[in-house]
Scaffold this active site. Structure first.
Site, PDB file in Angstrom:
ATOM      1  N   SER A 108       0.734  -0.881  -0.173  1.00  0.00           N
ATOM      2  CA  SER A 108      -0.293  -0.002   0.073  1.00  0.00           C
ATOM      3  C   SER A 108       0.892   1.177  -0.042  1.00  0.00           C
ATOM      4  O   SER A 108       1.750   1.095   0.623  1.00  0.00           O
ATOM      5  CB  SER A 108      -1.072   0.208   1.007  1.00  0.00           C
ATOM      6  N   SER A 109       0.492   2.671   0.676  1.00  0.00           N
ATOM      7  CA  SER A 109       0.938   3.483  -0.742  1.00  0.00           C
ATOM      8  C   SER A 109       1.213   4.278   0.503  1.00  0.00           C
ATOM      9  O   SER A 109       1.539   5.033   1.376  1.00  0.00           O
ATOM     10  CB  SER A 109       0.400   4.267  -1.378  1.00  0.00           C
ATOM     11  N   CYS A 110       0.049   3.571   1.465  1.00  0.00           N
ATOM     12  CA  CYS A 110       0.722   4.324   3.181  1.00  0.00           C
ATOM     13  C   CYS A 110       1.874   3.550   3.696  1.00  0.00           C
ATOM     14  O   CYS A 110       2.183   4.068   5.734  1.00  0.00           O
ATOM     15  CB  CYS A 110      -0.756   4.146   3.942  1.00  0.00           C
ATOM     16  N   TYR A 137      -2.269  -0.048   9.841  1.00  0.00           N
ATOM     17  CA  TYR A 137      -2.368  -1.445   9.214  1.00  0.00           C
ATOM     18  C   TYR A 137      -0.200  -1.024   7.325  1.00  0.00           C
ATOM     19  O   TYR A 137      -0.159  -2.190   7.479  1.00  0.00           O
ATOM     20  CB  TYR A 137      -2.764  -0.194   7.694  1.00  0.00           C
ATOM     21  N   LYS A 141       2.509  -4.037   6.503  1.00  0.00           N
ATOM     22  CA  LYS A 141       1.942  -3.780   5.473  1.00  0.00           C
ATOM     23  C   LYS A 141       4.167  -3.646   4.853  1.00  0.00           C
ATOM     24  O   LYS A 141       4.343  -4.530   3.954  1.00  0.00           O
ATOM     25  CB  LYS A 141       2.005  -3.008   4.066  1.00  0.00           C
ATOM     26  N   HIS A 180     -14.018   3.672   0.832  1.00  0.00           N
ATOM     27  CA  HIS A 180     -13.126   4.848   0.583  1.00  0.00           C
ATOM     28  C   HIS A 180     -13.676   6.166  -0.332  1.00  0.00           C
ATOM     29  O   HIS A 180     -15.250   6.634  -0.526  1.00  0.00           O
ATOM     30  CB  HIS A 180     -12.217   4.665  -0.119  1.00  0.00           C
TER      31      HIS A 180
END
Length: 310
Positions: A108-110, A137, A141, A180
């Site tokens: 994920s980009s987070c 989260y 990841k 979202h």
């Protein structure tokens, strides 16, 4: 990948997983293996190990994850961390123990620090603290992508990681509590149109910039990478373009045909001001997105209309 490979898609009912299965079928891959969460709880290590022993799997696409809204991430960080760690370690380690040579993990980009320069490059990982809202989260990841990296370095397998930007499209969740930004606001704007409301409220100031990738493009990039990339580096999946949330909602208004006003609630969280991925590595490999945002939103709205009442 070969057309007769046994390909296990973990998370095949999710937004991305369902798009991957659709595209694999369209491209002629014959042996796609799936299991629902009722049939196989990926948090249960013994069950996952037995599943891999019982199936001669050649390729794994790990898109299964516990996901949720900003509010859910803030409220249940322990569950988001633990569930995702269990899913990742069980699937990746069982794949390795059962001689799976090719695996793609969807991160994920987070994972990137909240104060990173924009656009986000893969090398910015670990350069600072994560966003508070989805830290748990993001940590999970990061653990998954490092496990893939370590297996690849230590044993020579091809376990690669992709970091998608915000995904949307056919198969999205339209639910007030779990959606979202695109499906949540599309649903809100559609309902306001039906109820002839003069205005709606949206979260945040509307000034934040976000990047959105249509889910079919993400699935296409994943299949492309499994066929064309061998390496230990993580790869960003995105468009390389961001849009201000205010502009995004105006675009959704146009597609839905809603004439009312959008009022922004600045008391609600909206995260960092800008989040956009650098997709230079992906483009250098020969892939780029095909579906622009307006076309993707139209397809998403058509899907939403088809699901109302189901």
């Amino acid at each position: 990948m070969k057309l007769n490979d046994n390909i296990y898609v973990a998370g095949h009912r999710g937004l991305l997983g369902s798009a991957i299965v659709r595209l694999l079928n369209e491209k002629g891959y014959k042996n796609i293996i799936t299991r629902t969460s009722k049939d196989l709880d990926l948090r249960n290590s013994a069950d996952v190990e037995q599943f891999f022993k019982s199936n001669n799997i050649d390729v794994v696409i790990l898109s299964a994850a516990k996901v949720g809204s900003i509010e859910e991430n803030k409220k249940y960080p322990a569950e988001f961390l633990l569930d995702n760690l269990q899913i990742e370690t069980n699937v990746i380690s069982s794949a390795f123990k059962n001689n799976v040579k090719n695996l793609l993990f969807v991160s994920s980009s987070c994972i990137y620090p909240k104060n990173s320069p924009q656009p986000l490059k893969e090398e910015y990982l670990f350069n600072g603290p994560l966003e508070d809202e989805n830290e748990a989260y993001g940590i999970a990841k990061i653990a998954g992508l490092k496990l893939c990296e370590y297996y690849s370095k230590e044993y020579g397998v091809n376990y690669i990681t992709v970091n998608p930007t915000n995904l949307y499209g056919v198969g999205d969740i339209f639910d007030p509590m779990h959606s979202h930004v695109i499906p949540a606001n599309m649903m809100k704007i559609y309902n306001a149109k039906l109820e002839k409301k003069e205005s709606i409220k949206a979260w945040g100031s509307g000034k934040a910039y976000r990047e959105f990738l249509y889910v079919d493009d993400a699935a296409d990039a994943i299949i492309f990478l499994l066929n064309n990339y061998k390496g230990k580096d993580i790869i960003n999946l995105g468009t390389g373009k961001s849009i201000q949330i205010k502009e995004l909602l105006e675009l959704i208004k146009e597609i839905v045909g809603y004439p009312g006003e959008i009022i922004f609630d600045t008391n609600k969280a909206e995260g960092v001001l800008r989040r956009e991925l650098d997709i230079s590595k992906l483009k250098d490999l020969g892939w780029q997105p095909k579906i622009d945002l307006k076309e993707g939103l139209k397809r998403t709205y058509d899907y939403y209309l088809s699901q109302i009442g189901k």
